[in-house]
Structure formats: C-alpha cells, structure tokens
Write a protein that holds these residues in place. Sequence first.
Motif, short mmCIF file in Angstrom:
data_model
loop_
_atom_site.label_atom_id
_atom_site.label_comp_id
_atom_site.label_asym_id
_atom_site.label_seq_id
_atom_site.Cartn_x
_atom_site.Cartn_y
_atom_site.Cartn_z
N ASN A 89 39.64 52.07 42.90
CA ASN A 89 40.45 53.18 43.42
C ASN A 89 41.09 52.79 44.75
O ASN A 89 40.85 51.70 45.28
CB ASN A 89 39.59 54.44 43.56
CG ASN A 89 38.44 54.23 44.52
OD1 ASN A 89 38.60 53.64 45.59
ND2 ASN A 89 37.26 54.71 44.15
N CYS A 90 41.89 53.72 45.29
CA CYS A 90 42.67 53.40 46.48
C CYS A 90 41.80 53.05 47.68
O CYS A 90 42.13 52.16 48.46
CB CYS A 90 43.61 54.55 46.82
SG CYS A 90 44.89 54.77 45.58
N VAL A 91 40.72 53.79 47.86
CA VAL A 91 39.85 53.53 49.03
C VAL A 91 39.26 52.13 48.94
O VAL A 91 39.28 51.36 49.91
CB VAL A 91 38.71 54.58 49.10
CG1 VAL A 91 37.75 54.22 50.22
CG2 VAL A 91 39.29 55.96 49.33
N GLU A 92 38.75 51.79 47.75
CA GLU A 92 38.19 50.44 47.57
C GLU A 92 39.26 49.39 47.82
O GLU A 92 39.02 48.36 48.45
CB GLU A 92 37.67 50.28 46.13
CG GLU A 92 36.33 50.96 45.89
CD GLU A 92 35.93 50.88 44.42
OE1 GLU A 92 36.83 50.68 43.58
OE2 GLU A 92 34.74 51.02 44.12
N PHE A 93 40.45 49.69 47.30
CA PHE A 93 41.55 48.74 47.44
C PHE A 93 41.82 48.42 48.91
O PHE A 93 41.88 47.26 49.31
CB PHE A 93 42.82 49.32 46.79
CG PHE A 93 43.98 48.37 46.83
CD1 PHE A 93 44.89 48.41 47.88
CD2 PHE A 93 44.16 47.42 45.83
CE1 PHE A 93 45.96 47.53 47.93
CE2 PHE A 93 45.23 46.55 45.87
CZ PHE A 93 46.13 46.60 46.91
N ILE A 94 42.02 49.49 49.69
CA ILE A 94 42.33 49.29 51.11
C ILE A 94 41.26 48.45 51.79
O ILE A 94 41.56 47.56 52.59
CB ILE A 94 42.46 50.66 51.84
CG1 ILE A 94 43.54 51.51 51.21
CG2 ILE A 94 42.75 50.44 53.32
CD1 ILE A 94 44.94 50.98 51.39
N PHE A 127 41.90 44.07 41.44
CA PHE A 127 42.77 44.27 42.60
C PHE A 127 44.23 44.20 42.19
O PHE A 127 45.03 45.08 42.50
CB PHE A 127 42.44 43.19 43.64
CG PHE A 127 43.09 43.38 44.97
CD1 PHE A 127 44.32 42.79 45.27
CD2 PHE A 127 42.47 44.16 45.94
CE1 PHE A 127 44.90 42.96 46.50
CE2 PHE A 127 43.07 44.35 47.18
CZ PHE A 127 44.29 43.75 47.45
N GLU A 128 44.55 43.15 41.43
CA GLU A 128 45.94 42.95 41.03
C GLU A 128 46.42 44.05 40.09
O GLU A 128 47.59 44.47 40.12
CB GLU A 128 46.10 41.57 40.38
CG GLU A 128 46.11 40.46 41.44
CD GLU A 128 45.78 39.09 40.88
OE1 GLU A 128 45.55 38.97 39.66
OE2 GLU A 128 45.76 38.14 41.67
N LEU A 129 45.48 44.53 39.30
CA LEU A 129 45.82 45.64 38.39
C LEU A 129 46.21 46.86 39.21
O LEU A 129 47.23 47.52 38.93
CB LEU A 129 44.61 45.96 37.50
CG LEU A 129 44.85 47.03 36.44
CD1 LEU A 129 45.87 46.53 35.41
CD2 LEU A 129 43.56 47.38 35.72
N HIS A 130 45.43 47.14 40.24
CA HIS A 130 45.71 48.32 41.06
C HIS A 130 47.05 48.20 41.75
O HIS A 130 47.78 49.19 41.90
CB HIS A 130 44.59 48.52 42.08
CG HIS A 130 44.66 49.83 42.79
ND1 HIS A 130 44.00 50.96 42.33
CD2 HIS A 130 45.34 50.22 43.89
CE1 HIS A 130 44.25 51.97 43.15
NE2 HIS A 130 45.07 51.56 44.09
N CYS A 189 49.59 51.83 47.59
CA CYS A 189 48.66 50.73 47.88
C CYS A 189 49.39 49.40 47.91
O CYS A 189 49.10 48.53 48.75
CB CYS A 189 47.55 50.68 46.83
SG CYS A 189 46.26 51.91 47.12
N ARG A 190 50.35 49.26 47.02
CA ARG A 190 51.11 48.01 47.01
C ARG A 190 51.82 47.84 48.35
O ARG A 190 51.86 46.76 48.93
CB ARG A 190 52.09 48.00 45.85
CG ARG A 190 52.89 46.70 45.74
CD ARG A 190 53.84 46.71 44.57
NE ARG A 190 54.71 47.86 44.58
CZ ARG A 190 55.81 47.97 45.30
NH1 ARG A 190 56.19 46.97 46.07
NH2 ARG A 190 56.54 49.05 45.25
N GLN A 191 52.40 48.93 48.84
CA GLN A 191 53.10 48.87 50.12
C GLN A 191 52.15 48.52 51.26
O GLN A 191 52.49 47.72 52.14
CB GLN A 191 53.80 50.19 50.42
CG GLN A 191 55.13 50.28 49.72
CD GLN A 191 55.68 51.69 49.72
OE1 GLN A 191 55.06 52.62 50.23
NE2 GLN A 191 56.86 51.86 49.14
N GLU A 192 50.97 49.12 51.22
CA GLU A 192 49.96 48.80 52.24
C GLU A 192 49.67 47.31 52.23
O GLU A 192 49.63 46.65 53.26
CB GLU A 192 48.65 49.54 51.93
CG GLU A 192 48.64 51.00 52.28
CD GLU A 192 48.54 51.25 53.79
OE1 GLU A 192 48.87 52.38 54.18
OE2 GLU A 192 48.18 50.32 54.53
#
Lengths: 357, 196
Positions: A2-7, A26-29, A36-39
């Motif tokens: 999810n987004c939190v994990e991603f960041i 990660f790449e899937l997200h 998230c991609r922008q982050e």
Amino acid sequence: MNCVEFINNISLYIDGYMNEEEKKKFELHISECNSCRQEYEFMLNIIKEVKEQKQVELPDNYRFELRRKLKEVAKEEKREKKVNWRVLSSVAAGLVIMLISFSMLSSKLPFNKSEENILLKSTESKQEQEITAFDANMVNGEIEDSSPQIDTFENKTEKEDEMTMASIPMEEDGLVKSFGSDMASRSNLGYGRKSIKEAYLSIELKKIDAAEEQITKYVEENGGYIESLNRQSYGNDDKVETKSLIIKIRIPADKFDKSLEFLKQLGTIIEEESYYNDVTDEYLSIEANLKNLYEKEELLLDILNKTENEEDKSLIEEELKDVKKKITSEATTIEEYEESINLSTINTELNEINEDD
Amino acid sequence: MLDREQKLIRKCMNGNLNAFDELIEKYQKTAYNIALRMLKNPEDAMDISQEAFIKVYKSIKTFNFESAFSTWLYRIVTNTCLDFLRKKNTNVYSIDNPIQTDDGEIERDIPDSSDGPEAALEKKLTRELVNNAISKLDENHRIVIILRDIQGFSYEEISNILDCSIGTVKSRINRARNNLKEIIIKEMELNKKVNV
C-alpha cells in the motif's frame, strides 16, 4: 503493497536493498498509483541532484599545515620521553647528593652544618637552573643535544634498569662528574661496517628428510626463517629414489658463521663458497642523501610558509612533491639494505647418497 | 585491505611520519569535504578535519585490523565533526524535539506539506537550492546524506562509520531524505512567494 509501505520503502528500492519479491511489489505499485509514482520520481530527482554536488579541492596550504601539525605532535611525543630522563637524572643526582651529605655527617668530615647546607642549596639551585634552562629550550621548540648524556639516554633506553643508585660511585667530590662519565662510557662506540653475507653449500648425506627437519628446527631456534625450498625426487627401476633438496635460509647476521658450522656437519661437503659484500659506502651515501633530502624538505616548507605569491607557491609545492618522492624511494632502498644486512642468506644443496652407491 | 596499506599502517605504528603522510594522502580530500558539509565553513573544515587526522595518528596503535582502515578513519572524522558541532551549538536538540522558527514550531520529522510533489516537480531543483537544504538539516540527518548520497558509502560502511546497526542506518537514511525533501519543498514555496 500500500501507499504507506511504498513511501517507507523508496530509499531501500533506490539504494538496491530489496530482494526480488519486494522489488516486484514496489514496481507494481508504481504502475498502479500516480501520486506514489510522483513521490518516487521526486525523491529520485533530489538524490540525483545531491549526488552531483561537486567535491571541493583541498585548500592550497592544507597538506603543508597538516604536516607541520603532525611534526609538532611527533616532537611532543619525543619530548615527553626526554623530559622523563632529565627529571629522572636530576632526581637521582639530588638523592645521591643527599646521601653523600648524610655519609659526610656520619663520617665526621670537616664539613660543618652551615657549609653543608650551602652545598646542598647550591646544588639544588643549580638543578633548578638546569630544569628552567631545559624548559626555555622547550619553549623555543628545538632541543639541542648539547650534552652527550642525552644522546646516550636516547640510544640506550634499555639500560635504564642499570642506572640504579648502587651503580653510581660514591665519591665525595666530582660526584656529578662521575655520574656523567659513566653515562658517556655507555655511548655507542665506533661505527661498524655494513656487509651482506651470503653462502653456498653443497652437501652429500644419507637422509635428507631428517636433515631437513634438523635445519628447520635450527633456523626457528635462531631467529631466522626458510625463504624457499626446491625439491627434486627421481626414481629408477632397480635403484632406490635419489632425492635432492635446495634450501634457502635467512639467518641473523651474527649467527652466520655458527650456522655454516652447523650445516657443514650434516654431511660431506662437496662445495663451499662464502661472500661478504661490503655495502658500507653505498649505505652511507644513501643515508647522507636521505638526510639532505629531509633538510631540503624542511627548507622548502619554510620558504613556502613565507611566500605570498601564488605562482611561487605552486612552484615550491612542485619541488616539494618531487622531494617527497625521492625521500620515499631512498627510504625504501635503505630498508631493503637493512633487511639484507641484518639477515644473511645461506643456500644449501642437499644431495642424498643411497646405500647402494 | 590492501597489502600495501597494511604495511604502511604497521610502519605508522612504529612512529614513521613519512609512512603516515603516504597513508592518509588519499583520504584527505574526502575527509575535508565531509567536514566542510558538516561545519559549513572552510576554516572550521580545515581545522577539524586536520584535528581528526592528528587523532588518527595518535591512536593508530589501537587499530586492530578488524575493520577497514578507511571506515575507522572516517569514523574519527565524523565524530570529531559532531563533537565540534555539539560544543558550538549551545542549544542542541535531539531529533525528536521541535525546531523554533519565526513562524512557530515545526516538528522535526516534517509531515507532508500541503503543496504536493506534483507542483514541486514543475519548479527547478537548482544546485543552490539543494545545497541550502542540506545545510539546514539536523546534523545527525546531514551526516547520513553526506555519507550516503554525496560520498557514496554503502549501508554497511555507514553502519561501521556511525557505529550503529544497519537497521538504524536504513531508518536514518529514510528520515533524512524525507526531511530533505520537505525542506526543499518549503524552500520552493518560499521562492515562489518571493518571485511573485
């Protein structure tokens, strides 16, 4: 993911600290989530920009200053050793004088109390003067080796145990003098020649393996080592195998002759050659060269310190670089000489005679 | 560790100044740059990085060859910088304490700002901007950015230099980079306001 994990995992991904499975998630997200991609891309950009920050060059006088400071530190460390000696000797001298005055009292010599006190006082003040003179020298930075005593203290630091009260002669007058001369007599006498010793031996004997063991043990016990072994074994149909062994040992120079004796008694000597290569002249010339280079370095550093002009400064620094290189090369050469001088080489060829011959 | 370096270190342990000179030569520029980024001015950077080298010289006899010489050396450099900063800053906050600014308090672990990265991406990430932002980081975050992103040390090397676990390194790098990002975004917003 999810987004939190991603960041929280952006750094790990960018730095490559993820396993395959995590990477895929990660790449899937990234493909699924725009924000998230922008982050991720923003962070990537920042890090890229940070990485491209240029390294600043060292300031011009950095190396010179650092060397100067290190030399100071090295001198301080040496000084601390010297100060201890001075204090020790003046304390020792003081104690000796007290003992003398005590023995004078008890042996009832024509020294009355007041004279004796003056004697004590004057020697004490003399010591104080010595110590203050020493301190003054420290302030000036350079300690001149004015008296031979200090030289010997430096050279023979192992002998400090010998300078007990018992070893100092108890004479009435000239006490401090004899103390001094005692020191002087322990100084280094003479300058030995420097030579590289090498020998070749060819020996015939019955059992090489046993001899090899003996040699190994001997070398170990006498502070040397085996530099190389060259073994040859060959066989014949009807004869026992004949073996030969070339063994190269390095042994302390002062054990050279003794070692030759030992090796020769292992069997029958077929051939023997010894070389004494006197390298004193070469050694001394390199030593003198090195000393000159050090002096040149000091001089250049001094000049550099006083130079304002940038162009001149860089010229001097070029010179310094060159001198440094030469110092390193000469210092290495001297070390190699020392190694060869201190450890002699003996090449021994052992040939086995078999019983049938 | 290179054999040559090992030989040099042993010579230094015997007090050979020339060998020490040769030994540290390749570490000087990096040490200076780390100090410069940490202390922010060239005079301090020179003094403190040299102080670190002197410490290395004085304590080289204690080097046990178990770690790499480079990380041992940079640990001394880093600690000397941090010690100097702590002495200099009479008010040193732990990473958890809030910073006082004219606008009021900002939590050190800066949460997401209102202007998302989308807008920020449109603005230019100038070198100057990034430089300024790095110098505004808390010293404990600044050092990891310097070691990781500027000097390129691995996580393992950093854990040796900072004498902490790799887990700690991971979280510090994460926090440091996030803070850096937030400072940059804030700077960009400020610039935007000024330019308008």
